[in-house]
Design a protein around this motif. Structure first.
Motif, PDB file in Angstrom:
ATOM      1  N   ASP A   1       1.172  -1.348   0.162  1.00 41.32           N
ATOM      2  CA  ASP A   1       0.050   0.045  -0.280  1.00 41.32           C
ATOM      3  C   ASP A   1       0.876   0.568   0.030  1.00 41.32           C
ATOM      4  OD1 ASP A   1      -2.325  -1.607  -0.400  1.00 41.32           O
ATOM      5  OD2 ASP A   1      -2.431  -1.818   1.818  1.00 41.32           O
ATOM      6  N   LYS A   2       2.079   1.239   0.831  1.00 44.84           N
ATOM      7  CA  LYS A   2       2.935   2.498   0.929  1.00 44.84           C
ATOM      8  C   LYS A   2       3.266   2.173  -0.167  1.00 44.84           C
ATOM      9  CE  LYS A   2       7.118   2.035   2.241  1.00 44.84           C
ATOM     10  NZ  LYS A   2       8.289   1.748   3.443  1.00 44.84           N
ATOM     11  N   TYR A   3       3.790   1.470  -1.148  1.00 39.67           N
ATOM     12  CA  TYR A   3       4.717   1.518  -2.524  1.00 39.67           C
ATOM     13  C   TYR A   3       3.316   2.543  -3.275  1.00 39.67           C
ATOM     14  CZ  TYR A   3       9.002   0.392  -0.284  1.00 39.67           C
ATOM     15  OH  TYR A   3      10.055   0.825  -0.015  1.00 39.67           O
ATOM     16  N   GLU A   4       2.102   1.557  -3.543  1.00 42.11           N
ATOM     17  CA  GLU A   4       1.152   2.191  -4.955  1.00 42.11           C
ATOM     18  C   GLU A   4       0.603   3.696  -4.742  1.00 42.11           C
ATOM     19  OE1 GLU A   4       0.051   0.593  -7.441  1.00 42.11           O
ATOM     20  OE2 GLU A   4       1.610  -0.703  -6.232  1.00 42.11           O
ATOM     21  N   LEU A   5       0.647   4.302  -3.191  1.00 42.22           N
ATOM     22  CA  LEU A   5       0.569   5.572  -2.767  1.00 42.22           C
ATOM     23  C   LEU A   5       1.692   6.582  -3.400  1.00 42.22           C
ATOM     24  CD1 LEU A   5      -1.346   7.474  -1.397  1.00 42.22           C
ATOM     25  CD2 LEU A   5       0.012   7.588   0.543  1.00 42.22           C
ATOM     26  N   VAL A   6       2.881   5.914  -2.841  1.00 43.47           N
ATOM     27  CA  VAL A   6       3.914   6.966  -3.026  1.00 43.47           C
ATOM     28  C   VAL A   6       4.137   7.062  -5.027  1.00 43.47           C
ATOM     29  CG1 VAL A   6       6.706   6.902  -3.779  1.00 43.47           C
ATOM     30  CG2 VAL A   6       4.768   6.114  -1.388  1.00 43.47           C
ATOM     31  N   ALA A   7       4.134   5.902  -5.975  1.00 45.79           N
ATOM     32  CA  ALA A   7       3.815   5.857  -6.641  1.00 45.79           C
ATOM     33  C   ALA A   7       2.866   7.183  -7.662  1.00 45.79           C
ATOM     34  CB  ALA A   7       3.496   4.378  -7.509  1.00 45.79           C
ATOM     35  N   LYS A   8       1.740   6.833  -7.180  1.00 52.55           N
ATOM     36  CA  LYS A   8       0.805   8.751  -7.331  1.00 52.55           C
ATOM     37  C   LYS A   8       1.519   9.795  -7.612  1.00 52.55           C
ATOM     38  CE  LYS A   8      -3.438   5.961  -5.803  1.00 52.55           C
ATOM     39  NZ  LYS A   8      -4.367   6.490  -4.856  1.00 52.55           N
ATOM     40  N   PHE A   9       2.670   9.989  -7.072  1.00 54.17           N
ATOM     41  CA  PHE A   9       3.422  11.451  -7.157  1.00 54.17           C
ATOM     42  C   PHE A   9       3.161  11.529  -8.417  1.00 54.17           C
ATOM     43  CE2 PHE A   9       7.481  13.582  -7.489  1.00 54.17           C
ATOM     44  CZ  PHE A   9       7.390  14.738  -6.837  1.00 54.17           C
ATOM     45  N   TYR A  10       3.855  10.640  -8.860  1.00 51.49           N
ATOM     46  CA  TYR A  10       5.426  10.887 -10.824  1.00 51.49           C
ATOM     47  C   TYR A  10       3.963  11.567 -11.529  1.00 51.49           C
ATOM     48  CZ  TYR A  10       8.116   7.600  -9.155  1.00 51.49           C
ATOM     49  OH  TYR A  10       8.797   6.610  -8.490  1.00 51.49           O
ATOM     50  N   ASP A  11       2.273  11.383 -11.719  1.00 49.22           N
ATOM     51  CA  ASP A  11       1.161  12.159 -12.234  1.00 49.22           C
ATOM     52  C   ASP A  11       0.460  12.691 -11.105  1.00 49.22           C
ATOM     53  OD1 ASP A  11       1.156   9.882 -14.908  1.00 49.22           O
ATOM     54  OD2 ASP A  11       0.093   8.564 -13.399  1.00 49.22           O
ATOM     55  N   LEU A  12       0.409  12.709 -10.511  1.00 49.52           N
ATOM     56  CA  LEU A  12       0.092  13.645  -9.319  1.00 49.52           C
ATOM     57  C   LEU A  12       0.524  14.812  -9.141  1.00 49.52           C
ATOM     58  CD1 LEU A  12      -2.587  14.779  -7.824  1.00 49.52           C
ATOM     59  CD2 LEU A  12      -1.398  13.451  -6.174  1.00 49.52           C
ATOM     60  N   TYR A  13       2.674  14.756  -9.236  1.00 55.17           N
ATOM     61  CA  TYR A  13       2.866  16.053  -9.630  1.00 55.17           C
ATOM     62  C   TYR A  13       3.447  16.522 -10.826  1.00 55.17           C
ATOM     63  CZ  TYR A  13       2.043  16.480  -4.510  1.00 55.17           C
ATOM     64  OH  TYR A  13       1.343  17.133  -2.600  1.00 55.17           O
ATOM     65  N   GLN A  14       3.425  15.597 -11.808  1.00 62.64           N
ATOM     66  CA  GLN A  14       4.179  15.440 -12.886  1.00 62.64           C
ATOM     67  C   GLN A  14       5.965  15.765 -13.146  1.00 62.64           C
ATOM     68  OE1 GLN A  14       2.320  16.248 -16.028  1.00 62.64           O
ATOM     69  NE2 GLN A  14       1.213  14.936 -14.644  1.00 62.64           N
ATOM     70  N   GLU A  15       5.960  14.912 -12.649  1.00 60.76           N
ATOM     71  CA  GLU A  15       7.408  15.461 -12.060  1.00 60.76           C
ATOM     72  C   GLU A  15       7.881  13.657 -12.846  1.00 60.76           C
ATOM     73  OE1 GLU A  15       9.702  17.103 -10.718  1.00 60.76           O
ATOM     74  OE2 GLU A  15       9.531  18.390  -9.448  1.00 60.76           O
TER      75      GLU A  15
ATOM     76  N   GLU B   1      -5.099  15.340  -2.463  1.00 62.14           N
ATOM     77  CA  GLU B   1      -6.137  14.968  -0.994  1.00 62.14           C
ATOM     78  C   GLU B   1      -5.469  13.776   0.005  1.00 62.14           C
ATOM     79  OE1 GLU B   1      -9.859  14.060  -2.969  1.00 62.14           O
ATOM     80  OE2 GLU B   1     -10.490  16.627  -3.051  1.00 62.14           O
ATOM     81  N   GLU B   2      -4.624  12.997  -0.495  1.00 58.41           N
ATOM     82  CA  GLU B   2      -4.555  11.691  -0.021  1.00 58.41           C
ATOM     83  C   GLU B   2      -2.823  12.015   0.765  1.00 58.41           C
ATOM     84  OE1 GLU B   2      -5.698   7.861  -2.415  1.00 58.41           O
ATOM     85  OE2 GLU B   2      -4.893   8.691  -4.089  1.00 58.41           O
ATOM     86  N   ASN B   3      -2.265  13.383   0.561  1.00 57.05           N
ATOM     87  CA  ASN B   3      -0.941  13.968   1.170  1.00 57.05           C
ATOM     88  C   ASN B   3      -0.277  12.315   0.113  1.00 57.05           C
ATOM     89  OD1 ASN B   3      -2.247  15.074   3.232  1.00 57.05           O
ATOM     90  ND2 ASN B   3      -2.989  12.833   4.571  1.00 57.05           N
ATOM     91  N   VAL B   4      -0.225  12.278  -0.529  1.00 63.30           N
ATOM     92  CA  VAL B   4       1.389  11.575  -1.252  1.00 63.30           C
ATOM     93  C   VAL B   4       2.146  12.552  -1.592  1.00 63.30           C
ATOM     94  CG1 VAL B   4       1.661  11.415  -3.422  1.00 63.30           C
ATOM     95  CG2 VAL B   4      -0.650  11.174  -2.970  1.00 63.30           C
ATOM     96  N   LEU B   5       2.210  13.033  -1.193  1.00 62.08           N
ATOM     97  CA  LEU B   5       3.919  14.201  -1.054  1.00 62.08           C
ATOM     98  C   LEU B   5       4.345  14.123   0.582  1.00 62.08           C
ATOM     99  CD1 LEU B   5       6.036  15.851  -1.991  1.00 62.08           C
ATOM    100  CD2 LEU B   5       4.581  17.995  -1.152  1.00 62.08           C
ATOM    101  N   ASP B   6       3.929  13.772   1.003  1.00 62.65           N
ATOM    102  CA  ASP B   6       3.591  13.163   2.707  1.00 62.65           C
ATOM    103  C   ASP B   6       4.757  12.274   2.857  1.00 62.65           C
ATOM    104  OD1 ASP B   6       3.098  16.128   3.722  1.00 62.65           O
ATOM    105  OD2 ASP B   6       1.808  15.470   4.183  1.00 62.65           O
ATOM    106  N   ALA B   7       3.593  11.625   2.086  1.00 62.34           N
ATOM    107  CA  ALA B   7       3.675   9.853   2.097  1.00 62.34           C
ATOM    108  C   ALA B   7       5.282   9.517   0.935  1.00 62.34           C
ATOM    109  CB  ALA B   7       2.412   8.966   1.015  1.00 62.34           C
ATOM    110  N   VAL B   8       5.310  10.206   0.162  1.00 60.86           N
ATOM    111  CA  VAL B   8       6.980  10.234  -0.887  1.00 60.86           C
ATOM    112  C   VAL B   8       8.024  11.038   0.645  1.00 60.86           C
ATOM    113  CG1 VAL B   8       8.121  11.085  -2.079  1.00 60.86           C
ATOM    114  CG2 VAL B   8       5.879  10.691  -2.915  1.00 60.86           C
ATOM    115  N   LYS B   9       7.615  11.793   0.825  1.00 56.83           N
ATOM    116  CA  LYS B   9       9.132  12.062   1.718  1.00 56.83           C
ATOM    117  C   LYS B   9       8.963  11.416   2.977  1.00 56.83           C
ATOM    118  CE  LYS B   9       8.488  17.045   0.820  1.00 56.83           C
ATOM    119  NZ  LYS B   9       7.917  18.542   1.318  1.00 56.83           N
TER     120      LYS B   9
END
Length: 325
Positions: free
Chosen positions: A267-281, A310-318
């Motif tokens: 679950d942690k990595y699935e959430l982290v993986a959302k960063f690329y599309d959400l933040y366009q990085e 809304e899912e605090n993806v950036l916090d999960a990445v950090k």
């Protein structure tokens, strides 16, 4: 008239011969391109590189200690002490990654994905070996030079060694991209074939790229022939972070192997993986470049505006970048 006819016929013959040679050459190129790359050769090159990389041998490590002492004992050059210590850390960490990929690649399927990355792996590992030999030769030259030699000579050698070392890092970094891409999708049904493997190896590439980018800036501020020394070395936190992320997720980590058996991890990595599309990085380099502190105290100052998270993806990445804390 007969001479003219003979000349025309001879020209036609030569055109036919040249055309035939060109046709054969093109045919050879097409055949060579159609031959699938020998992926075992890449495995062999990686194994050889991992076992002969910079500072792997005991003799090289001892000579590096002598080199470090020789430079830092000079009052005019002891400001290089942090950089020279960090070079050792970087080399050891790169070598850990070479060992990791060496263990992974032997189990990879020789499929289209791996073959597509064959050249970038093999060519860059060979480049790394070439730069390693030059670094070792320069270090030997320094250690064998009389101590009463002008400090300007030793400074020029530090700069020459740095130049080759940065090139060595870049070659390894390019090889790591090929190795990461080559392994992802080529590990078949092994437990390592998962999102955690992809994110962890790409994050390590990001951390190394940040080091290289800032190291290039250091090199530009301290060149042979410069009268004014604008040397400003602040790379240690980035080097420490590169070592930290490799130690956390490769040397001592278990996320890759436990991904399919621990839902919290997956679950942690699935959430982290959302960063690329959400933040366009495309990667985490912009975040890693703002790293401060050390160990569990690492913080990342990068922020983003106008992103609905809304899912605090950036916090999960950090949190992931801090070792999952």
């Amino acid at each position: 008239m007969s001479d003219k006819g003979y000349s025309t016929g001879g020209a036609k013959k030569w055109l036919i011969i040249i055309g035939g040679v060109v046709f054969v050459a093109v045919l050879v190129v097409i055949i060579l391109m159609a031959i699938p790359p020998n992926t075992y050769n890449a495995v062999e090159t990686l194994y050889r590189t991992a076992n002969s990389s910079f500072l792997v041998s005991e003799s090289e490590r001892k000579e590096y200690v002598n080199y470090e002492k020789k430079i830092t004992d000079l009052p005019e050059l002891n400001y290089y002490s942090d950089e020279i210590a960090d070079m050792r850390t970087l080399a050891q960490t790169v070598n850990q990654m070479l060992d990791f990929y060496s263990n992974q690649l032997v189990f990879a399927d020789s499929n289209k994905n791996l073959k597509k990355n064959y050249k970038v792996i093999k060519n860059n590992l060979n480049k790394a070996n070439e730069h390693k030999e030059k670094i070792s030769d320069f270090i030997t030259e320094v250690t064998e030079t009389e101590e009463n030699t002008a400090f300007t000579y030793f400074r020029s050698m530090v700069i020459e060694i740095r130049e080759e070392f940065i090139a060595w890092l870049k070659a390894n970094a390019s090889a790591f991209v090929g190795l990461s891409n080559g392994c992802v999708g080529s590990l078949g049904k092994t437990v390592e074939n998962n999102t955690a493997f992809k994110i962890i190896t790409s994050t390590i590439n990001d951390a190394l790229n940040v080091v290289i980018s800032e190291y290039d800036t250091v090199a530009e501020s301290d060149m042979v022939g410069d009268i004014a020394n604008d040397y400003d070395y602040k790379l240690s936190p980035k080097v420490d972070y590169f070592k930290f992320v490799v130690s956390t997720y490769i040397q001592y980590g278990h996320d890759i192997n436990e991904y399919y058996f621990d839902k919290t991890i997956s679950d942690k990595y699935e959430l982290v993986a959302k960063f690329y599309d959400l933040y366009q990085e495309p990667n985490f380099e912009n975040i890693i470049s703002t790293v401060k502190g050390s160990g569990e105290a690492f913080t990342f100052e990068k922020t983003y505006e106008n992103v609905i998270d809304e899912e605090n993806v950036l916090d999960a990445v950090k949190a992931f970048l801090k070792g999952g804390k």
